[in-house]
Design an enzyme around this catalytic site. Structure first.
Site, short mmCIF file in Angstrom:
data_model
loop_
_atom_site.label_atom_id
_atom_site.label_comp_id
_atom_site.label_asym_id
_atom_site.label_seq_id
_atom_site.Cartn_x
_atom_site.Cartn_y
_atom_site.Cartn_z
N CYS A 124 0.87 -1.17 0.00
CA CYS A 124 0.00 0.00 0.00
C CYS A 124 0.91 1.23 0.00
CB CYS A 124 -1.00 0.00 1.15
SG CYS A 124 -0.33 0.13 2.81
N CYS A 157 -2.20 1.38 -4.07
CA CYS A 157 -0.94 2.05 -4.44
C CYS A 157 -0.94 2.45 -5.90
CB CYS A 157 0.28 1.23 -4.07
SG CYS A 157 0.54 -0.25 -5.04
N CYS A 215 3.19 0.49 -8.23
CA CYS A 215 3.66 -0.87 -7.99
C CYS A 215 4.30 -1.43 -9.25
CB CYS A 215 2.51 -1.77 -7.57
SG CYS A 215 1.74 -1.26 -6.03
#
Length: 138
Positions: free
Chosen positions: A12, A86, A90
């Protein structure tokens, strides 16, 4: 020959709430049958105290947990990468399984608001363990 443990990375933004709770539940429930990591695309200075308190209420100690930065190496070393808000930060590598768990962000919330998030994470983690074929106590 050693048996390959499945490896899961929870990601996250701040690695201070959702991903920390998910990693703690997975480690607690899997009992060493899964390699567990968590990280944040912009890690906070500390884990959310309301998340630590909410997890302690269900017997999971996160008091020693610290936010960690997301690295390409952590993604490469994981079989399953679970993101929690996120977005595009990522990294994506071929051959990895990616899941996105849509959960409210506990940042700035009190423990009462964190409890339903914690409970949702526990159910998602239990489902993941079933998919991985890891047997856990009820």
């Amino acid at each position: 020959m050693s048996e390959h443990l499945p490896s899961v990375l929870f990601v996250c933004v701040h690695n201070a709430g959702r991903s920390q709770m998910a990693a703690a539940f997975l480690a607690h429930l899997a009992g060493g049958a899964v390699e567990v990591r968590s990280a944040g695309s912009a890690p906070a200075d500390a884990v959310n105290p309301a998340a630590v308190e909410a997890m302690a209420e269900v017997g999971v100690d996160m008091s020693a947990s610290r936010p960690k930065p997301l690295t390409d190496d952590a993604v490469r070393a994981s079989d399953v990468v679970i993101t929690m808000g996120c977005g595009d930060t990522c990294p994506v590598f071929p051959g990895k399984r990616y899941l996105d768990w849509r959960l409210d962000d506990p940042a700035g919330q009190g423990v009462a608001a964190v409890r339903p998030i914690r409970d949702a994470i526990e159910q998602l983690v239990r489902g993941l363990l079933a998919e991985l074929g890891v047997v856990v106590a009820p």
